[in-house]
Motif scaffolding. Structure first.
Motif, mmCIF file in Angstrom:
data_model
loop_
_atom_site.group_PDB
_atom_site.id
_atom_site.type_symbol
_atom_site.label_atom_id
_atom_site.label_comp_id
_atom_site.label_asym_id
_atom_site.label_seq_id
_atom_site.Cartn_x
_atom_site.Cartn_y
_atom_site.Cartn_z
ATOM 1 N N ASP A 1 0.851 -1.188 0.000
ATOM 2 C CA ASP A 1 0.000 0.000 0.000
ATOM 3 C C ASP A 1 0.892 1.244 0.000
ATOM 4 O OD1 ASP A 1 -1.965 -1.879 0.280
ATOM 5 O OD2 ASP A 1 -2.305 -1.496 2.416
ATOM 6 N N ILE A 2 0.381 2.331 -0.580
ATOM 7 C CA ILE A 2 1.180 3.558 -0.649
ATOM 8 C C ILE A 2 0.346 4.748 -0.192
ATOM 9 C CG2 ILE A 2 2.648 2.660 -2.492
ATOM 10 C CD1 ILE A 2 0.288 5.365 -3.451
ATOM 11 N N VAL A 3 1.053 5.811 0.164
ATOM 12 C CA VAL A 3 0.414 7.069 0.564
ATOM 13 C C VAL A 3 0.844 8.153 -0.410
ATOM 14 C CG1 VAL A 3 0.181 8.827 2.361
ATOM 15 C CG2 VAL A 3 0.355 6.407 2.988
ATOM 16 N N ILE A 4 -0.119 8.801 -1.030
ATOM 17 C CA ILE A 4 0.153 9.925 -1.929
ATOM 18 C C ILE A 4 0.120 11.199 -1.097
ATOM 19 C CG2 ILE A 4 -0.664 11.213 -3.942
ATOM 20 C CD1 ILE A 4 -1.964 8.560 -4.878
ATOM 21 N N LEU B 1 3.162 13.230 -9.281
ATOM 22 C CA LEU B 1 2.594 12.622 -8.078
ATOM 23 C C LEU B 1 3.742 12.202 -7.160
ATOM 24 C CD1 LEU B 1 -0.288 10.064 -7.882
ATOM 25 C CD2 LEU B 1 1.904 9.495 -6.831
ATOM 26 N N TYR B 2 3.615 12.517 -5.876
ATOM 27 C CA TYR B 2 4.674 12.227 -4.914
ATOM 28 C C TYR B 2 4.189 11.243 -3.850
ATOM 29 C CZ TYR B 2 6.931 16.461 -6.762
ATOM 30 O OH TYR B 2 7.502 17.411 -7.585
ATOM 31 N N THR B 3 5.035 10.258 -3.538
ATOM 32 C CA THR B 3 4.820 9.374 -2.397
ATOM 33 C C THR B 3 6.032 9.512 -1.476
ATOM 34 O OG1 THR B 3 5.940 7.416 -3.314
ATOM 35 C CG2 THR B 3 3.634 7.775 -3.949
ATOM 36 N N ALA B 4 6.028 8.752 -0.389
ATOM 37 C CA ALA B 4 7.162 8.813 0.532
ATOM 38 C C ALA B 4 8.417 8.211 -0.088
ATOM 39 C CB ALA B 4 6.819 8.079 1.828
ATOM 40 N N GLN B 5 8.244 7.347 -1.095
ATOM 41 C CA GLN B 5 9.375 6.634 -1.681
ATOM 42 C C GLN B 5 9.823 7.177 -3.036
ATOM 43 O OE1 GLN B 5 10.956 4.248 0.015
ATOM 44 N NE2 GLN B 5 9.493 4.423 1.707
ATOM 45 N N ALA B 6 8.935 7.814 -3.771
ATOM 46 C CA ALA B 6 9.281 8.178 -5.149
ATOM 47 C C ALA B 6 8.378 9.297 -5.649
ATOM 48 C CB ALA B 6 9.163 6.953 -6.066
ATOM 49 N N MET B 7 8.704 9.783 -6.850
ATOM 50 C CA MET B 7 7.845 10.723 -7.561
ATOM 51 C C MET B 7 7.570 10.161 -8.953
ATOM 52 S SD MET B 7 10.487 13.809 -8.552
ATOM 53 C CE MET B 7 9.439 14.390 -9.888
ATOM 54 N N TYR B 8 6.357 10.410 -9.450
ATOM 55 C CA TYR B 8 5.928 9.880 -10.741
ATOM 56 C C TYR B 8 5.501 11.056 -11.620
ATOM 57 C CZ TYR B 8 5.833 5.532 -8.090
ATOM 58 O OH TYR B 8 6.174 4.459 -7.293
ATOM 59 N N SER C 1 -6.754 15.387 2.984
ATOM 60 C CA SER C 1 -5.395 15.097 3.430
ATOM 61 C C SER C 1 -4.791 14.061 2.490
ATOM 62 C CB SER C 1 -5.398 14.575 4.876
ATOM 63 O OG SER C 1 -6.162 13.390 4.968
ATOM 64 N N ASP C 2 -3.615 13.544 2.840
ATOM 65 C CA ASP C 2 -2.930 12.559 2.004
ATOM 66 C C ASP C 2 -3.841 11.376 1.693
ATOM 67 O OD1 ASP C 2 -0.878 14.286 2.414
ATOM 68 O OD2 ASP C 2 0.344 12.925 3.624
ATOM 69 N N LEU C 3 -3.649 10.802 0.500
ATOM 70 C CA LEU C 3 -4.516 9.722 0.031
ATOM 71 C C LEU C 3 -3.805 8.379 0.115
ATOM 72 C CD1 LEU C 3 -5.966 11.493 -3.140
ATOM 73 C CD2 LEU C 3 -7.021 11.293 -0.885
ATOM 74 N N VAL C 4 -4.504 7.363 0.612
ATOM 75 C CA VAL C 4 -3.964 6.003 0.710
ATOM 76 C C VAL C 4 -4.505 5.172 -0.451
ATOM 77 C CG1 VAL C 4 -3.869 3.898 2.105
ATOM 78 C CG2 VAL C 4 -3.788 6.144 3.215
ATOM 79 N N LEU C 5 -3.602 4.464 -1.129
ATOM 80 C CA LEU C 5 -3.993 3.596 -2.234
ATOM 81 C C LEU C 5 -3.490 2.192 -1.953
ATOM 82 C CD1 LEU C 5 -5.308 3.209 -4.975
ATOM 83 C CD2 LEU C 5 -3.163 3.929 -6.055
ATOM 84 N N GLN C 6 -4.432 1.263 -1.757
ATOM 85 C CA GLN C 6 -4.074 -0.116 -1.453
ATOM 86 C C GLN C 6 -3.507 -0.822 -2.683
ATOM 87 O OE1 GLN C 6 -8.165 -0.901 0.270
ATOM 88 N NE2 GLN C 6 -6.946 -2.130 1.682
#
Length: 204
Positions: free
Chosen positions: A85-88, A185-192, A152-157
């Protein structure tokens, strides 16, 4: 003398067997360690973050009033194809961060989202009449999907799809029609990163 020689030979033979056993045990232990390490590496890679971004669009309505939901929009579909799962935590258009919900200002800036595990083949289209205080229904492939305003930040399973509409991203004007603009788009691990041409639309 012959008996002594036989005894010495037997002792040497025993030593050779023990040495061989020790070598075999060490080899098995090393092989086990290597196998365990390989399994861990493969398991970790299977759970790596992986997002697929598609259906990116940016629209500008030159006949709409600046600051209204019809003035400019961007869309993006995000599919979580990874094993976690990731957090945007941020969206940006042309390098300008997009507000999750700034609908109280004169320039209505907000992000609407919908999460689903259904496959969606239809393209995302311009919506001129979003309701910024409640939910919105958009039809894809004959199915209605409910969009709500993000706060707020969005969670994507893992295995799920996120549909995004960005209302009034900064700095999109009539002068940008036909130009290529980035959506990040940014997550805690990467940007897309994706690009889209700004399209002219009308509120119909």
């Amino acid at each position: 003398m012959n008996a002594l020689s036989k005894l010495l030979k037997n002792r040497y033979a025993l030593s050779t067997v023990v040495t061989t056993l020790i070598i075999l045990v060490i080899s098995v232990l090393l092989a086990s360690v290597v196998t365990y390490f390989a399994i861990n590496v493969v398991s970790t890679r299977v759970q790596e973050e992986s997002l697929h971004l598609t259906k990116q669009h940016i629209w500008h309505n030159s006949t709409a009033t600046s600051g209204t939901v019809a003035y400019s929009q961007a869309s993006l579909m995000v599919i979580n194809t990874g094993g976690r799962d990731i957090v945007i935590d941020k969206l940006a258009v042309r390098g300008q961060e997009c507000s999750w919900n700034n609908s109280d200002s004169s320039n209505k800036q907000l992000v609407l989202y919908c999460t689903t595990n259904n496959p969606i083949s239809a393209d995302m289209s311009y919506i001129y009449n979003f309701n910024i205080t409640g939910t919105n229904t958009v039809n894809f492939d004959g199915t209605d999907y409910t969009f709500q305003v993000a706060n707020s930040d969005l969670v994507l399973q893992s295995g799920y799809t996120l549909l995004l509409y960005i209302v009034n991203p900064d700095s999109i004007t009539i002068n940008d029609i036909g130009l290529t603009v980035s959506i990040t788009l940014y997550t805690a691990q990467a940007m897309y990163y994706r690009e889209a041409n700004v399209q002219a639309v009308s509120a119909t």
